[in-house]
Design an enzyme around this catalytic site. Structure first.
Site, PDB file in Angstrom:
ATOM      1  N   LEU A  54       2.931   6.332  -2.731  1.00  0.00           N
ATOM      2  CA  LEU A  54       3.041   4.948  -3.180  1.00  0.00           C
ATOM      3  C   LEU A  54       4.075   4.306  -2.268  1.00  0.00           C
ATOM      4  O   LEU A  54       5.136   4.886  -2.034  1.00  0.00           O
ATOM      5  CB  LEU A  54       3.499   4.865  -4.641  1.00  0.00           C
ATOM      6  CG  LEU A  54       2.476   5.167  -5.731  1.00  0.00           C
ATOM      7  CD1 LEU A  54       3.140   5.162  -7.108  1.00  0.00           C
ATOM      8  CD2 LEU A  54       1.319   4.169  -5.705  1.00  0.00           C
ATOM      9  N   ASP A  55       3.771   3.116  -1.757  1.00  0.00           N
ATOM     10  CA  ASP A  55       4.724   2.492  -0.845  1.00  0.00           C
ATOM     11  C   ASP A  55       5.972   2.024  -1.601  1.00  0.00           C
ATOM     12  O   ASP A  55       6.022   2.051  -2.834  1.00  0.00           O
ATOM     13  CB  ASP A  55       4.080   1.358  -0.042  1.00  0.00           C
ATOM     14  CG  ASP A  55       3.591   0.204  -0.902  1.00  0.00           C
ATOM     15  OD1 ASP A  55       4.316  -0.180  -1.843  1.00  0.00           O
ATOM     16  OD2 ASP A  55       2.512  -0.331  -0.630  1.00  0.00           O
ATOM     17  N   GLN A  56       6.982   1.605  -0.865  1.00  0.00           N
ATOM     18  CA  GLN A  56       8.285   1.305  -1.459  1.00  0.00           C
ATOM     19  C   GLN A  56       8.197   0.236  -2.539  1.00  0.00           C
ATOM     20  O   GLN A  56       8.888   0.315  -3.566  1.00  0.00           O
ATOM     21  CB  GLN A  56       9.260   0.845  -0.364  1.00  0.00           C
ATOM     22  CG  GLN A  56      10.677   0.611  -0.861  1.00  0.00           C
ATOM     23  CD  GLN A  56      11.623   0.167   0.240  1.00  0.00           C
ATOM     24  OE1 GLN A  56      11.189  -0.172   1.347  1.00  0.00           O
ATOM     25  NE2 GLN A  56      12.916   0.174  -0.035  1.00  0.00           N
TER      26      GLN A  56
END
Length: 248
Positions: A115-117
């Site tokens: 999951l991206d930031q």
């Protein structure tokens, strides 16, 4: 005719046994911490037979198969999905600091997918590379469900177009399903289901329709749902959950 056991590189063997990542295994080997049959080996690709007859030791202690651990985390927004970050940002591993499972410290764990930031929600971890590979397989892996807050109020035609897909930077992106959850005065929450995993797929897909993402929360992977797990907390998967995600 005698069939020879398949051979794999030493670093891969350490990783497959769930004791560390392959990157960490390379560091251990190069540093001289790993021996095979009593001899220090510094070549990460040193061949190891699959019959288990060779004695592998780390820091002088025999290598044992790590107990398999499977966890789910409710990832908070702002954390990066990596073990360490060259820019000094907080990582998801902050959530596991001091963690115990059945009274014992957690073993090395790797994220299953990413999951991206800026994204939140359900993120799986394990020390079983074969299981992780089945979950992340773009052809046969489970569907992933997201709740996404967007800066427009979509009509049925727009939701249908998201399912049909669009080309973004030369790549065709689409959603398996898209439906409206609720609306406000200027934005809405939609549920988007993906049956494939591409980098920043939802953000890129919606950008192709000039839709901005305000929040993005993964709420389910296959039949495993985030539920009421608090932000930043984790729990072990049950044996039934582990088995269900590994089904073809």
């Amino acid at each position: 005719m005698k069939v020879r056991a398949p051979r794999h590189g030493l670093a891969r063997v350490l990783s497959k046994r769930g004791v560390c990542s392959r990157t960490e295994a390379v560091r251990w080997i190069v540093a001289g911490r790993v021996s095979v049959d009593g001899r220090v080996v510094r070549d990460p690709e040193f061949p190891i037979a699959g019959d288990g007859q060779q004695r592998i030791a780390v820091d002088g202690g025999d290598l044992e198969e790590a107990r398999r651990v499977y966890l789910m985390l409710n990832k908070p927004r702002g954390l990066v999905t990596t073990a360490s970050d060259e820019r000094g940002r907080d990582t998801v591993y902050r959530c596991f600091e001091g963690g115990l499972l059945d009274g014992r410290p957690l073993p090395w764990l790797a994220p299953v997918g990413r999951l991206d930031q800026a994204s939140e929600g359900l993120l799986l971890f394990c020390n079983d590379p074969a299981w992780a590979a089945r979950i992340t397989d773009p052809e046969s892996g489970p569907d992933k469900t997201y709740h996404v807050q967007i800066d427009v109020i979509p009509d049925a035609a727009l939701l249908a177009a998201i399912e049909q897909g669009a080309t973004h930077e030369g790549e065709h992106l689409r959603a398996k399903a898209a439906r409206l959850l609720r609306t406000g005065t200027r934005n809405a929450w939609v549920e988007i289901v993906l049956d494939e995993g591409r980098n920043r797929q939802i953000r890129r897909l919606l950008a192709a329709f000039d839709i901005g993402v305000l929040r993005l929360v993964r709420v389910a992977i296959g039949g495993i749902v985030l539920g009421e797990l608090p932000k930043g907390q984790w729990r072990a998967l049950s044996a039934a959950e582990v088995a269900s995600l590994a089904l073809p």
